[in-house]
Design a protein around this motif. Sequence first.
Motif, short mmCIF file in Angstrom:
data_model
loop_
_atom_site.label_atom_id
_atom_site.label_comp_id
_atom_site.label_asym_id
_atom_site.label_seq_id
_atom_site.Cartn_x
_atom_site.Cartn_y
_atom_site.Cartn_z
N ALA A 120 28.29 64.77 67.81
CA ALA A 120 29.63 65.35 67.92
C ALA A 120 30.52 64.86 66.78
O ALA A 120 31.34 63.95 66.98
CB ALA A 120 30.24 65.02 69.28
N ARG A 122 28.26 69.43 68.73
CA ARG A 122 29.61 69.76 69.20
C ARG A 122 30.60 69.33 68.11
O ARG A 122 30.57 68.20 67.64
CB ARG A 122 29.91 69.00 70.49
CG ARG A 122 31.30 69.24 71.06
CD ARG A 122 31.63 68.20 72.13
NE ARG A 122 30.58 68.12 73.12
CZ ARG A 122 30.28 67.01 73.80
NH1 ARG A 122 30.94 65.87 73.57
NH2 ARG A 122 29.33 67.01 74.68
N GLU A 173 34.16 68.22 67.16
CA GLU A 173 35.33 67.63 67.83
C GLU A 173 36.60 67.92 67.01
O GLU A 173 37.16 67.05 66.34
CB GLU A 173 35.11 66.14 68.04
CG GLU A 173 33.96 65.87 69.01
CD GLU A 173 33.81 64.42 69.39
OE1 GLU A 173 34.33 63.55 68.66
OE2 GLU A 173 33.15 64.14 70.42
N GLN A 179 35.55 72.02 70.29
CA GLN A 179 36.48 71.52 71.30
C GLN A 179 37.82 72.25 71.26
O GLN A 179 38.51 72.30 72.27
CB GLN A 179 36.68 70.02 71.11
CG GLN A 179 35.48 69.20 71.54
CD GLN A 179 35.77 67.71 71.59
OE1 GLN A 179 36.59 67.20 70.82
NE2 GLN A 179 35.11 67.01 72.49
N TYR A 184 40.59 62.07 72.55
CA TYR A 184 39.14 62.01 72.39
C TYR A 184 38.47 61.66 73.71
O TYR A 184 37.48 62.28 74.10
CB TYR A 184 38.80 60.98 71.31
CG TYR A 184 37.35 60.54 71.34
CD1 TYR A 184 36.34 61.38 70.89
CD2 TYR A 184 36.99 59.29 71.85
CE1 TYR A 184 35.01 60.99 70.93
CE2 TYR A 184 35.67 58.89 71.89
CZ TYR A 184 34.68 59.74 71.43
OH TYR A 184 33.36 59.35 71.48
N VAL A 221 35.81 64.28 75.30
CA VAL A 221 34.38 63.97 75.20
C VAL A 221 33.74 63.88 76.58
O VAL A 221 32.62 64.36 76.79
CB VAL A 221 34.15 62.68 74.38
CG1 VAL A 221 34.57 61.44 75.15
CG2 VAL A 221 32.70 62.56 73.95
N ASP A 261 33.46 67.49 78.10
CA ASP A 261 32.37 68.27 77.49
C ASP A 261 31.00 67.69 77.85
O ASP A 261 30.05 68.45 78.06
CB ASP A 261 32.54 68.33 75.98
CG ASP A 261 33.64 69.29 75.57
OD1 ASP A 261 33.73 70.37 76.16
OD2 ASP A 261 34.43 68.93 74.67
N ASP A 262 30.89 66.37 77.87
CA ASP A 262 29.60 65.78 78.22
C ASP A 262 29.18 66.14 79.65
O ASP A 262 28.00 66.38 79.92
CB ASP A 262 29.63 64.26 78.05
CG ASP A 262 29.53 63.84 76.59
OD1 ASP A 262 29.07 64.64 75.76
OD2 ASP A 262 29.92 62.69 76.27
N GLN A 278 35.56 55.73 78.96
CA GLN A 278 34.79 56.89 79.41
C GLN A 278 34.14 56.62 80.77
O GLN A 278 34.10 57.51 81.62
CB GLN A 278 33.76 57.26 78.33
CG GLN A 278 34.43 57.81 77.09
CD GLN A 278 33.53 57.88 75.88
OE1 GLN A 278 32.30 57.87 75.99
NE2 GLN A 278 34.13 57.95 74.70
#
Length: 302
Positions: free
Chosen positions: A13, A45, A47, A80, A175, A179, A182-183, A204
Motif C-alpha cells: 500500500a 492499494r 493510499e 483510498q 492513515y 488502513v 481497507d484491511d 491499529q
Amino acid sequence: MTHPSSNYRGRFAPSPTGPLHFGSLVAALASFLDARKNNGIWLVRIEDIDPLREAPGASSDILRTLESHHLFWDETVRYQSQQSSAYESLIEQLKQSGHTYYCPCSRKTLNKNNGSHSSECNPQHPDALKPMAIRFHTKERTYTWNDLLLGQQSFLANKQTDDFVIKRKEGFYSYQLAVVCDDIDQRITHIVRGSDLLDSTPAQLALYDALATSPPLFGHIPIIVNNRGQKLSKQNLAPSINTPRISQNLQHALAALNHPLPPLLSGASAEEIIAWAIQNWSLNRVPKSLSIQGGWHTTSEL
C-alpha cells in the motif's frame, strides 16, 4: 492470477508522494514474495488520502514500476480516495460505541501540555464553525502481538496521551483509520511492511479491538537507510527506481532481504529472478533489525 489453495491475503500500500524508490521496492518485493510463497493473494492499494502530499502522476508511475519488475497483483487496484463512504461509516460505528471524541487541540498545544487535552475537548454539541479533529479514545492497556520477524512485541497505551486522530480538522481521513478499514474490507490476513510502521501497529490493534475484529498477522522488515542513517524517502531526496535496469534492481533488493541471487542467475531476466525468488523465499532469512544501510543501491548507476 488466483491462488485458491491458500487463505493468505497480503497487500502493498504505497502513498503516491512520488515515484517508487529502492526502499519501497524492497518492501513491495518482500510482501509479494511472502504472498506467492504461501500460494496467497497479493493486492495493491494506493493510499491517496492526503492530496496535499500527492505528486501528480505518481500513482500510475508506481503501478508501472511494479509491473515492470514483474510484481503483478491479483485484484483491482484500490484507491483510498474512493473509499470515503466506507470511512465515514466506520467513524459512525466507532462514535456509536463511544470510542471517539471531538478535539480542537493542535499538535503544538498537546506537546506543550505533555499530551493533556484542553477543556474544550469532547463537546457534546461541537461548534460546526470551529475546526475539530475526531480522535479515537484509547484504553489504558498493553497491546501485544507476535511479529512475524521481530517476535513478541508489546506497547503500553496511556489513556488520553495516546489517543490518535482518525479524521483531521481539514476533513482528511487518517492513515490509521483508512488502513484498518481497507484491511478489514479486503480481508487481509498478513501484512509484511517496513519497520517504520512498527509504531502504528498498537493504534491499529486498538481499532481492531474496538471493532471486535481479529487483526491480521504483522511482520516488519528492516527499512533501507542511506549512509546518514536516514530512511529512503522523497523527503530525503531518495532517487526513483532506474527502470531500464530492472534485473539489477531486483538483485539488489533480494540482497537487502538476505536472499542473494546465485551467480548462475547473474544477468537473468526479471521473470527468471522472480521465479527463483518465490521458490527460495523465507521470511526467516530476512534480517531481524529495524534498518539496514542501502544507500549504495540508490545511485543513478543502478
